[in-house]
Motif scaffolding. Structure first.
Motif, mmCIF file in Angstrom:
data_model
loop_
_atom_site.group_PDB
_atom_site.id
_atom_site.type_symbol
_atom_site.label_atom_id
_atom_site.label_comp_id
_atom_site.label_asym_id
_atom_site.label_seq_id
_atom_site.Cartn_x
_atom_site.Cartn_y
_atom_site.Cartn_z
ATOM 1 N N THR A 64 14.178 -4.134 15.715
ATOM 2 C CA THR A 64 14.088 -4.381 14.273
ATOM 3 C C THR A 64 15.293 -5.176 13.793
ATOM 4 N N TYR B 256 3.322 -11.627 8.585
ATOM 5 C CA TYR B 256 3.809 -10.944 7.378
ATOM 6 C C TYR B 256 5.143 -11.550 6.952
ATOM 7 N N LEU B 257 5.281 -11.757 5.637
ATOM 8 C CA LEU B 257 6.547 -12.245 5.095
ATOM 9 C C LEU B 257 6.905 -11.460 3.849
ATOM 10 N N ASP B 258 8.128 -10.987 3.790
ATOM 11 C CA ASP B 258 8.631 -10.354 2.582
ATOM 12 C C ASP B 258 8.925 -11.441 1.552
ATOM 13 N N ASN B 259 8.728 -11.118 0.273
ATOM 14 C CA ASN B 259 8.950 -12.110 -0.789
ATOM 15 C C ASN B 259 10.375 -12.656 -0.789
ATOM 16 N N SER B 260 11.319 -11.829 -0.363
ATOM 17 C CA SER B 260 12.725 -12.264 -0.367
ATOM 18 C C SER B 260 12.962 -13.454 0.568
ATOM 19 N N VAL B 261 12.111 -13.595 1.611
ATOM 20 C CA VAL B 261 12.282 -14.687 2.567
ATOM 21 C C VAL B 261 12.100 -16.041 1.881
ATOM 22 N N TYR B 262 11.172 -16.114 0.932
ATOM 23 C CA TYR B 262 10.934 -17.376 0.216
ATOM 24 C C TYR B 262 12.194 -17.806 -0.547
ATOM 25 N N VAL C 188 5.935 -5.933 13.042
ATOM 26 C CA VAL C 188 5.207 -4.962 12.218
ATOM 27 C C VAL C 188 4.083 -4.316 13.023
ATOM 28 N N ASN D 142 7.553 -11.673 12.404
ATOM 29 C CA ASN D 142 7.441 -10.409 11.681
ATOM 30 C C ASN D 142 6.125 -9.715 11.989
ATOM 31 N N TYR E 125 3.160 -20.461 2.298
ATOM 32 C CA TYR E 125 2.481 -19.326 1.653
ATOM 33 C C TYR E 125 0.990 -19.327 1.969
ATOM 34 N N GLN F 230 -2.954 -13.792 7.295
ATOM 35 C CA GLN F 230 -2.720 -12.384 6.977
ATOM 36 C C GLN F 230 -4.043 -11.669 6.706
#
Length: 404
Positions: A258, A364-370, A43, A39, A332, A339
């Motif tokens: 993307t 970068y990681l979106d919270n939804s990935v967790y 990005v 990511n 995390y 990051q």
């Protein structure tokens, strides 16, 4: 009672259980780290392209998009730019005069796209002024200043205050030449900006091109509160004679990338989770075979097959429930650390810049990935427990009690 028995069974063989928990934790960590770094590349590439190059959306004369003729400008450019700027979600708009030509120094001549800009508007949209590494942003030279990329400057063998001649065809088809002086040299990972574009003031180039006060391109940057496609549609309703496109249409390769990177998460997850599921099956199968006599005893005294099956499944799920949070925490902390500090890839800067990537990588990681990873590991543990659990309920109490 079954919950307690399953939990105690997990820790009867601490070494084996800790190995499985560690493998799950490392798998989750690797999955998050790999996704974060992928990511980060995406990005970085998109940010560089949208913020400094193509912007969120552009407007052209439909005819200009086909053959780039200087006569196909946007009529009433100033009025349309003002209207575009008033659409909710649009932060800033810039107008550009575009013409293909040749730039020549005392050393060499090469093809270039001449981009005539309003310096203040352009800085608001593409932050072009922040890319200057040598000289200044249209300061220090009063007459015909030009800003070029570092690769182009190197190719031409020029430096600050060097004189260059730009030649192109005007609106009448006549060859026009103009003398310009290098006032600034910029550096970016964008190949187009770094090597193929020369920026001049629109007020200097418009009289030479012969398009009056009109422009060939309008570019806008948005704040993300409104979808770019919605803004494009709103502009198109006001001026249907123009061609307005968001970044996905302007750069299909970036849009495809993307989507591809989005699918890469699931591919990477599948690879790691498949490896995990075989490890879990192997471990739990060993646990079942070692406890054949014990399981047979439980079934002989009245524990039905459903409870035996559930016990084995619970043991496996417990391993996942212990290992997953550890992996999530490690992932995390890993992503958060890099990051903030970034990963210096300057040793590979030439290769990365050749593909439009920055040498500074920020994962970068979106919270939804967790949540996706957690759910994936839970399902994996559940699936991994089915075969060993089925093996356990197939045991015959009389036979198992006579073994060993």
């Amino acid at each position: 009672m079954l919950v307690k028995i399953a939990w105690r069974n997990v820790w009867r063989s601490r070494t084996r259980s800790l190995i499985v928990i560690s493998s799950i934790a490392v798998g989750v960590w690797a999955l998050l780290a790999g996704t974060g770094f992928m990511n980060g590349f995406l990005v970085s590439y998109m940010t560089e392209a949208i913020n400094h190059d193509i912007s969120n959306l552009q407007v052209h004369n439909p005819e200009y998009s086909e053959d780039n003729d200087v006569n196909y400008f946007i009529p009433n450019s100033d009025e349309k730019a003002e209207k575009l700027n008033q659409i909710p979600g649009v932060v800033a708009v810039t107008k550009r005069v575009l013409v293909n030509g040749m730039i020549q120094s005392a050393k060499k001549a090469t093809g270039v796209e001449v981009c005539g800009i309003n310096t203040v508007e352009e800085a608001n949209v593409t932050r072009l002024d922040s890319l200057i590494t040598e000289g200044a942003y249209f300061e220090g030279v009063k007459r015909n200043p030009v800003v070029i990329g570092s690769k182009l400057a190197e190719e031409l063998g020029v430096k600050i205050r060097s004189k260059v001649v730009i030649t192109f065809s005007d609106a009448e088809g006549e060859m026009i030449s103009g003398a310009f002086r290098v006032v600034g040299i910029l550096k970016t990972s964008s190949i187009r900006l770094n090597q193929l574009t020369a920026f001049v003031k629109s007020s200097d180039i418009q009289p030479l091109v012969g398009v009056g006060d009109n422009y060939h391109e309008m570019a806008a940057v948005t704040d993300g509160t409104v979808e770019d496609s919605v803004i494009v549609s709103q502009y198109q309703l006001m001026y249907p004679e123009d061609l307005s496109e968001d970044w996905r249409l302007l750069s299909p390769s970036m849009a495809m990338m993307t989507d591809m990177y989005g699918n890469m998460l699931y591919i990477l997850m599948a690879v790691i989770l498949i490896a995990l599921v075989f490890g879990i099956i192997n471990t739990m199968l060993m646990a079942v075979l070692e406890r054949m006599k014990e399981i047979g005893m439980l079934m002989a005294i009245g524990m039905n097959k459903t409870k035996v099956f559930s016990m084995i499944v619970l043991e496996t799920v417990y391993l996942g429930l212990v290992g997953t949070p550890i992996g999530l925490l490690l992932g995390y902390l890993h992503i958060n650390y890099y990051q903030k500090r970034g990963v210096d890839l300057s040793a590979y800067s030439e290769g990365l810049e050749a593909f439009g990537y920055s040498s500074d990588l920020f994962p970068y990681l979106d919270n939804s990935v967790y949540f996706i990873v957690s759910f994936g590991v839970f399902v994996t543990a559940l699936l991994g427990s089915l075969y060993p659990a089925r093996k356990a309920i197939k045991l015959k109490p009389v036979e198992t009690l006579h073994k060993l």
